[in-house]
Enzyme design. Structure first.
Site, PDB file in Angstrom:
ATOM      1  NE  ARG A  15     -43.781 153.010  60.341  1.00  0.00           N
ATOM      2  CZ  ARG A  15     -43.202 152.193  61.209  1.00  0.00           C
ATOM      3  NH1 ARG A  15     -43.250 150.887  61.026  1.00  0.00           N
ATOM      4  NH2 ARG A  15     -42.542 152.665  62.249  1.00  0.00           N
ATOM      5  CG  ASP A  53     -45.820 150.953  69.149  1.00  0.00           C
ATOM      6  OD1 ASP A  53     -44.698 151.418  69.382  1.00  0.00           O
ATOM      7  OD2 ASP A  53     -46.384 151.058  68.042  1.00  0.00           O
ATOM      8  CB  VAL A  64     -38.673 159.692  55.988  1.00  0.00           C
ATOM      9  CG1 VAL A  64     -38.704 158.358  56.701  1.00  0.00           C
ATOM     10  CG2 VAL A  64     -38.125 159.574  54.567  1.00  0.00           C
ATOM     11  CE  LYS A  99     -39.404 147.559  68.144  1.00  0.00           C
ATOM     12  NZ  LYS A  99     -39.571 148.571  67.094  1.00  0.00           N
ATOM     13  CG  ASN A 100     -39.905 151.535  69.447  1.00  0.00           C
ATOM     14  OD1 ASN A 100     -39.249 150.797  68.714  1.00  0.00           O
ATOM     15  ND2 ASN A 100     -41.225 151.549  69.466  1.00  0.00           N
ATOM     16  NE  ARG A 133     -38.639 144.272  62.843  1.00  0.00           N
ATOM     17  CZ  ARG A 133     -39.291 145.312  62.316  1.00  0.00           C
ATOM     18  NH1 ARG A 133     -40.384 145.097  61.616  1.00  0.00           N
ATOM     19  NH2 ARG A 133     -38.865 146.534  62.491  1.00  0.00           N
ATOM     20  CB  CYS A 151     -43.426 148.439  57.383  1.00  0.00           C
ATOM     21  SG  CYS A 151     -44.479 149.204  58.571  1.00  0.00           S
TER      22      CYS A 151
HETATM   23  C1  EPZ Z   1     -42.065 155.035  65.991  1.00  0.00           C
HETATM   24  O1  EPZ Z   1     -42.172 154.848  64.590  1.00  0.00           O
HETATM   25  C2  EPZ Z   1     -41.973 153.643  66.587  1.00  0.00           C
HETATM   26  N1  EPZ Z   1     -40.780 152.961  66.068  1.00  0.00           N
HETATM   27  C3  EPZ Z   1     -43.228 152.840  66.232  1.00  0.00           C
HETATM   28  O2  EPZ Z   1     -43.133 151.579  66.889  1.00  0.00           O
HETATM   29  C4  EPZ Z   1     -44.441 153.585  66.785  1.00  0.00           C
HETATM   30  O3  EPZ Z   1     -45.620 152.896  66.412  1.00  0.00           O
HETATM   31  C5  EPZ Z   1     -44.480 155.014  66.198  1.00  0.00           C
HETATM   32  O4  EPZ Z   1     -43.236 155.684  66.509  1.00  0.00           O
HETATM   33  C6  EPZ Z   1     -45.623 155.837  66.765  1.00  0.00           C
HETATM   34  O5  EPZ Z   1     -45.521 155.889  68.147  1.00  0.00           O
HETATM   35  C7  EPZ Z   1     -39.575 153.276  66.603  1.00  0.00           C
HETATM   36  O6  EPZ Z   1     -39.464 154.122  67.475  1.00  0.00           O
HETATM   37  C8  EPZ Z   1     -38.393 152.552  66.044  1.00  0.00           C
HETATM   38  P1  EPZ Z   1     -43.912 158.248  63.496  1.00  0.00           P
HETATM   39  P2  EPZ Z   1     -42.019 156.122  63.603  1.00  0.00           P
HETATM   40  O7  EPZ Z   1     -42.898 158.964  62.671  1.00  0.00           O
HETATM   41  O8  EPZ Z   1     -41.056 157.087  64.171  1.00  0.00           O
HETATM   42  C9  EPZ Z   1     -46.523 159.558  59.742  1.00  0.00           C
HETATM   43  C10 EPZ Z   1     -43.226 149.250  67.089  1.00  0.00           C
HETATM   44  O9  EPZ Z   1     -44.180 148.465  67.003  1.00  0.00           O
HETATM   45  N2  EPZ Z   1     -45.299 160.222  59.256  1.00  0.00           N
HETATM   46  O10 EPZ Z   1     -44.269 158.798  64.833  1.00  0.00           O
HETATM   47  O11 EPZ Z   1     -41.778 155.610  62.237  1.00  0.00           O
HETATM   48  C11 EPZ Z   1     -46.386 158.051  59.754  1.00  0.00           C
HETATM   49  O12 EPZ Z   1     -46.695 157.508  58.490  1.00  0.00           O
HETATM   50  C12 EPZ Z   1     -43.100 150.380  66.088  1.00  0.00           C
HETATM   51  O13 EPZ Z   1     -42.335 149.213  67.981  1.00  0.00           O
HETATM   52  C13 EPZ Z   1     -45.332 160.937  58.068  1.00  0.00           C
HETATM   53  O14 EPZ Z   1     -46.367 161.024  57.405  1.00  0.00           O
HETATM   54  O15 EPZ Z   1     -43.487 156.729  63.680  1.00  0.00           O
HETATM   55  C14 EPZ Z   1     -47.386 157.643  60.818  1.00  0.00           C
HETATM   56  O16 EPZ Z   1     -48.668 157.582  60.220  1.00  0.00           O
HETATM   57  C15 EPZ Z   1     -44.197 150.346  65.028  1.00  0.00           C
HETATM   58  N3  EPZ Z   1     -44.195 161.539  57.628  1.00  0.00           N
HETATM   59  C16 EPZ Z   1     -47.341 158.808  61.804  1.00  0.00           C
HETATM   60  O17 EPZ Z   1     -46.747 159.904  61.099  1.00  0.00           O
HETATM   61  C17 EPZ Z   1     -43.012 161.473  58.336  1.00  0.00           C
HETATM   62  O18 EPZ Z   1     -41.993 162.048  57.887  1.00  0.00           O
HETATM   63  C18 EPZ Z   1     -46.496 158.527  63.041  1.00  0.00           C
HETATM   64  O19 EPZ Z   1     -45.236 158.075  62.591  1.00  0.00           O
HETATM   65  C19 EPZ Z   1     -43.001 160.733  59.542  1.00  0.00           C
HETATM   66  C20 EPZ Z   1     -44.156 160.140  59.985  1.00  0.00           C
END
Ligand code: EPZ
Length: 419
Positions: free
Chosen positions: A121, A306, A123, A22-23, A398, A116
């Site tokens: 989370r 995950d 951006v 999925k990811n 999902r 969520c």
């Molecule tokens: C991806 O989410 C995955 N989703 C998540 O999988 C996974 O848990 C996560 O990476 C970490 O490995 C997909 O790939 C679709 P991050 P993502 O940006 O990209 C913070 C599942 O269960 N952050 O690496 O959203 C954020 O809040 C899902 O399949 C900021 O602060 O994760 C988090 O604490 C859940 N500012 C940390 O970084 C930003 O601009 C990691 O988030 C971006 C992130």
């Protein structure tokens, strides 16, 4: 609202065919926006999140088809760069269309994804990175409005924390920028390497795959290609955990041990016998009760967040006790109260949880709260005495394709009941 009814107590035995990740599927779909000729992506998992992103890309005017396990997209009819809140709110990875739209069309208006269950989370890192390449970003009324006159300019991006989505967004945008972009503190998840491999097949110039520094030399355009989504390492780990928690033996096929070595090491530490093949992995628990093991979630190649909920469920019936630290998300222990209702002994202190294994969990009505937490409740129910009813399982749809059929295929007594 659908529920799962699960009769626990069986040792699970047999084979599970793993689907595309999925990811990886989600960023690969976003990357289709960059192609100036038709593109085909196979091994696409049929999941709610995938269908949502296909719908969103169709809303941009792209001719996109999803038939069987293959998505074909032709961007020649793309006629707008607007990603509306009603779609983005249901699937936060929709933010991944931002980079490709700005890079190729010079403008995009994408809804800010809501938070969520597992955390706020934000951006901010995605936006900071795009600004480093010359995009002008305005955030108002819940939308990100990004614009650039002409092309993005290659530059230096340094992430404040490792972000999978942030790395994917800027990697896609940098492929069409004018000049060289260096992305430092990049995430190294296998799904990023999968995205980079497809972008390279489309004509992109990217170096440093699998490292925390990616160097992208921008090109004028990218063409379509044929590509297959990498295997889902989290789905793989989830079904191997089903063998570990029930003392059974499960072989996952169409996968790759190299994608989840850290997880396989933990299963071995639990006392499981893990056999690694070219494109399969077998976990044999030999009827034993697993040993509880401690771990800390960290960016790849360390232990994936995950898989945290799933291994907590196995620890819940483990011998001894273990400490689990969740360092990636601020609220990813919502499965704890539900597991506790089934008799688990788990003490949470902030982002640390101490799990003291119990002999047996007992069936109870429980509620899924997020995707991976849902699977941890399924695991607990498979091991528990009696019949467990899990509510709100739309979360699980999902991220786990054909979950009942795959579990029934290894002997689980599970059925979906509606209402
Ligand atoms: C991806 O989410 C995955 N989703 C998540 O999988 C996974 O848990 C996560 O990476 C970490 O490995 C997909 O790939 C679709 P991050 P993502 O940006 O990209 C913070 C599942 O269960 N952050 O690496 O959203 C954020 O809040 C899902 O399949 C900021 O602060 O994760 C988090 O604490 C859940 N500012 C940390 O970084 C930003 O601009 C990691 O988030 C971006 C992130």
């Amino acid at each position: 609202m659908d529920k799962f009814l699960i009769q626990g107590g069986q040792k699970l035995e047999g084979e599970v065919r793993i689907s595309g990740a999925k990811n990886a599927a989600l960023p690969l779909l976003a990357a289709t926006i960059l192609a100036d000729s038709p593109i085909r992506i196979s091994n696409m998992p049929n999941l709610r999140d995938v269908n949502t992103l296909v719908k969103l890309i169709a809303g941009l005017g792209v001719a996109i088809e999803y038939a069987g396990d293959t998505v074909t997209a032709d961007t020649s009819t793309l006629n707008n760069q607007f990603a509306p809140y009603d779609l983005v709110k249901t699937m936060r990875a929709s933010i991944l269309v931002l980079g490709p739209l700005v890079a190729r069309y010079g403008e995009a208006k994408v809804s800010l994804p809501g938070g969520c269950a597992i955390g706020s989370r934000p951006v901010d890192q995605h936006l900071k990175a795009l600004e480093a390449l010359g995009a002008h970003i305005e955030v108002e009324n819940g939308y990100v409005h990004a614009k650039v006159d002409g092309r993005l300019k290659g530059g230096e991006v340094i992430f404040d924390m490792v972000t999978v989505g942030g790395t994917e967004n800027i990697l896609m945008a940098a492929t069409l920028a004018d000049g060289v972009t260096t992305i430092r503190n990049a995430a190294r998840e296998p799904e990023i390497t999968d995205l980079a491999n497809m972008l390279i097949k489309m004509g992109a110039k990217i170096e440093g795959l699998d490292t925390d520094t990616l160097v992208v030399t921008g090109v004028e355009s990218l063409h379509g290609c044929d590509y297959a989504v990498v295997a889902d390492r989290i789905e793989t780990g989830s079904y191997l955990a089903a063998a570990a928690i029930t003392g059974g033996r499960v072989r996952t096929t169409h996968t790759d041990p190299a994608l989840l070595e850290c997880v396989l090491d933990k299963f071995e530490e639990m006392g499981a016998e893990v056999t690694r093949g070219e494109d399969w992995i077998e976990l044999d628990m030999q009827g034993k009760r697993p040993k509880a093991v401690s771990f800390r979630t960290l960016p790849h190649p360390d232990f994936p967040t995950d898989m945290q909920a799933q291994l907590m469920a196995v620890n819940a019936i483990g011998r001894g006790f273990a400490t689990i630290s969740e360092t990636i998300f601020e609220n990813r222990f919502m499965h704890v109260p539900e597991l506790s209702r089934m008799g688990a002994n788990i003490q949470v202190e902030g982002n640390d949880a101490v799990v003291t294994g119990v002999e047996k969990l007992s069936a109870a009505p429980v509620m899924a709260t997020d995707l991976r937490a849902s699977f941890s409740l399924v695991l607990a129910a498979l091991a528990a005495e009696g019949e467990t009813l899990i509510d709100r399982i739309y979360h699980i749809d999902r991220g786990y394709e054909h979950i009942e059929a795959k579990l029934q295929g290894i002997g689980a007594k599970i059925k979906r009941v509606s209402g």
